[in-house]
Write a protein that holds these residues in place. Structure first.
Motif, PDB file in Angstrom:
ATOM      1  N   CYS A   1       0.842  -1.211   0.000  1.00  0.00           N
ATOM      2  CA  CYS A   1       0.000   0.000   0.000  1.00  0.00           C
ATOM      3  C   CYS A   1       0.873   1.256   0.000  1.00  0.00           C
ATOM      4  O   CYS A   1       1.807   1.356   0.794  1.00  0.00           O
ATOM      5  CB  CYS A   1      -0.902   0.008   1.221  1.00  0.00           C
ATOM      6  SG  CYS A   1      -1.790   1.555   1.414  1.00  0.00           S
TER       7      CYS A   1
ATOM      8  N   CYS B   1      -6.193  -2.446   0.443  1.00  0.00           N
ATOM      9  CA  CYS B   1      -5.462  -2.371   1.720  1.00  0.00           C
ATOM     10  C   CYS B   1      -6.449  -2.556   2.846  1.00  0.00           C
ATOM     11  O   CYS B   1      -7.452  -1.861   2.942  1.00  0.00           O
ATOM     12  CB  CYS B   1      -4.738  -1.036   1.865  1.00  0.00           C
ATOM     13  SG  CYS B   1      -3.960  -0.849   3.483  1.00  0.00           S
TER      14      CYS B   1
ATOM     15  N   PHE C   1       0.179   4.194   0.968  1.00  0.00           N
ATOM     16  CA  PHE C   1      -0.031   5.077   2.114  1.00  0.00           C
ATOM     17  C   PHE C   1       0.516   4.498   3.401  1.00  0.00           C
ATOM     18  O   PHE C   1       1.256   5.138   4.114  1.00  0.00           O
ATOM     19  CB  PHE C   1      -1.524   5.407   2.268  1.00  0.00           C
ATOM     20  CG  PHE C   1      -2.053   6.178   1.099  1.00  0.00           C
ATOM     21  CD1 PHE C   1      -1.511   7.430   0.790  1.00  0.00           C
ATOM     22  CD2 PHE C   1      -3.048   5.659   0.287  1.00  0.00           C
ATOM     23  CE1 PHE C   1      -1.980   8.150  -0.309  1.00  0.00           C
ATOM     24  CE2 PHE C   1      -3.511   6.372  -0.800  1.00  0.00           C
ATOM     25  CZ  PHE C   1      -2.980   7.620  -1.116  1.00  0.00           C
ATOM     26  N   CYS C   2       0.141   3.268   3.685  1.00  0.00           N
ATOM     27  CA  CYS C   2       0.603   2.736   4.976  1.00  0.00           C
ATOM     28  C   CYS C   2       1.683   1.670   4.880  1.00  0.00           C
ATOM     29  O   CYS C   2       2.157   1.198   5.909  1.00  0.00           O
ATOM     30  CB  CYS C   2      -0.569   2.257   5.821  1.00  0.00           C
ATOM     31  SG  CYS C   2      -1.851   1.477   4.904  1.00  0.00           S
TER      32      CYS C   2
ATOM     33  N   CYS D   1      -6.189   0.900   5.413  1.00  0.00           N
ATOM     34  CA  CYS D   1      -6.761   2.196   5.075  1.00  0.00           C
ATOM     35  C   CYS D   1      -7.847   2.100   4.010  1.00  0.00           C
ATOM     36  O   CYS D   1      -8.485   3.078   3.658  1.00  0.00           O
ATOM     37  CB  CYS D   1      -5.683   3.180   4.629  1.00  0.00           C
ATOM     38  SG  CYS D   1      -4.969   2.732   3.040  1.00  0.00           S
TER      39      CYS D   1
HETATM   40 ZN   LIG Z   1      -3.169   1.387   3.234  1.00  0.00          ZN
END
Ligand SMILES: [Zn+2]
Length: 452
Positions: free
Chosen positions: A365, A383, A367-368, A386
């Motif tokens: 992912c 994901c 973002f995370c 998130c």
């Molecule tokens: Zn994520």
């Protein structure tokens, strides 16, 4: 007037008694007594270790001397008598041979013959043909297969790489009893003489390798790079029993003299030790007995390679190999049997190149940084943390570290053949220029001082 005489001996020993080198050590003394002058250290020549009918170590010996003309016949008779009296003629597999070669120089045909006896399978008729052509004399006991090795020992003048071995012999009453020497002193000697001697001990199993097992007359043998090195090393070993005699041999041991390079796998033949290159085509597999087998191939064919149980940790390297790895393998060739195809028994292996190990997984992912999960074939990834969805994302490939690296791998000394060049000898290879170091003559021959 002294005339040159080369005396080759082979196949006098059996598993139960005797040893060709011991007979050679007796002859050194007898020939010196008859005014013989030695032209070289006694040569100990190891022959093709893959010959199925070999005796114990497949070692032949050559003594190179000058004898007064009028004592040559007497000397030759003495040699024949000594061999007869000390060979195990009752052993079915022992077929001693002696060859006397009178020439000043060793003809090229004879050197070529020797190379083939070291690397190949050679018949007795070829040996007899050369004996006739060069006016040599051959004495055969029983079926006389020993003549092949005896003549080969004469033809191998060790002009290329060579090593030395000091062999000390036991007095008769001790033979057959456990050998008495301080093992810790062998480990100390090995440290002190590092680079100058080899295969004294096996650190993987903490074992001493200088003493053979069995009832033969050898107390110990120390291998090394020069006569003085093996003599000095022997002095550092605490021997706790009587030594009858000792001799320093110049040898082809530890030189890889038996291995012949084959450019194509299809050229490999049974019983001919080989060096060849191929890429791994079938993954290493453990078989009963804790041996490991894999297959390599090139565009001419495929062959199995085996790392047997005695090769110890070497097998751990072998188990790490995978399809596509490019390898140079070294070893004897066992013929095909009903159960197994023709197989190279690995003596060593060079990993030339390793294929990258690739692993495939879900993308991460953005973002995370958590690995995403699949929403089903062709539907992309999501994901869990998130909730990001990526419909176009695909599986990713990443390179993993291989647990083995490129380079040369050799099984531990206890599994090495006499002829296998150990790791510690790489870079020490030498050429013989035809002159033996003079100052060490008296070290070579049981203390008998002899000058060339
Ligand atoms: Zn994520």
């Amino acid at each position: 007037m002294r005339l040159p005489l080369h005396i080759g001996l082979d196949d006098t020993d059996s598993t139960l008694m005797g040893c060709t080198t011991y007979i050679a050590s007796l002859l050194v003394e007898k020939l010196a007594d008859r005014d013989g002058v030695f032209l070289d250290y006694p040569n100990l020549i190891r022959l093709n270790p893959n010959i199925p009918w070999k005796t114990r170590g497949n070692g032949a010996v050559c003594l190179r001397i000058r004898m007064p003309e009028d004592r040559i016949d007497e000397a030759m008779e003495g040699v024949v008598e000594t061999v007869e009296a000390n060979s195990d003629l009752d052993c079915g597999k022992t077929d001693p041979g002696i060859v006397f070669f009178p020439g000043e120089r060793i003809p090229k045909e004879l050197s070529d013959f020797s190379k083939r006896v070291e690397q190949d399978v050679v018949g007795k008729h070829e040996a007899l043909e050369l004996v006739r052509r060069f006016n040599a004399e051959a004495f055969a006991f029983k079926d006389g297969r020993g003549i092949i090795g005896a003549l080969a020992a004469i033809g191998e003048t060790l002009v290329g790489d060579h090593t030395y071995e000091l062999i000390a012999y036991r007095v008769e009453r001790n033979r057959g009893t456990p050998r008495r020497l301080d093992e810790a002193s062998v480990f100390r000697m090995d440290k002190v003489m590092k680079g100058l001697t080899f295969n004294n001990v096996d650190y993987e199993k903490r074992g001493v390798l200088v003493t053979p097992r069995g009832p033969d007359p050898v107390l110990l043998g120390i291998r090394g790079e020069s006569p003085w090195a093996v003599k000095m090393a022997c002095g550092l070993v605490k021997v706790q029993e009587e030594v009858e005699r000792w001799v320093v041999f110049r040898t082809n041991q530890g030189t890889d003299a038996h291995l012949r390079r084959r450019e194509r796998i299809s050229q490999i033949k049974p019983y001919r030790p080989v060096i060849t290159v191929g890429s791994l085509s079938r993954k290493p597999k453990s078989i009963p007995g804790r041996h490991v087998i894999f297959t390599i191939g090139d565009d001419s064919g495929q062959i199995d390679c085996a790392a047997y149980e005695p090769t110890g940790r070497f097998r751990n390297i072998v188990r790490e190999l995978t399809i596509g790895d490019l390898l140079e393998v070294y070893g004897g060739v066992r013929p095909a049997s009903e159960r197994n195809p023709m197989t190279i028994n690995l003596e060593k292996m060079r990993i030339i190149s390793l294929v990258p190990k690739v692993s495939t997984g879900n993308p991460v992912c953005k973002f995370c940084g958590k690995r995403m999960e699949s929403m089903g074939r062709g539907k992309g990834f999501r994901c869990k943390r998130c909730g990001l969805r990526e419909r176009k994302a695909e599986k990713v490939h990443f390179q993993m570290k291989r647990d083995v690296s490129e380079g040369l791998y050799i099984p531990p000394p206890r599994a090495n053949r006499h002829l296998t060049k150990p790791l510690s000898r790489y870079g020490l290879e030498k050429k013989f220029e035809g002159r033996v170091p003079l100052e060490f003559w008296n070290l070579g021959l049981n203390g008998i001082s002899i000058s060339p």
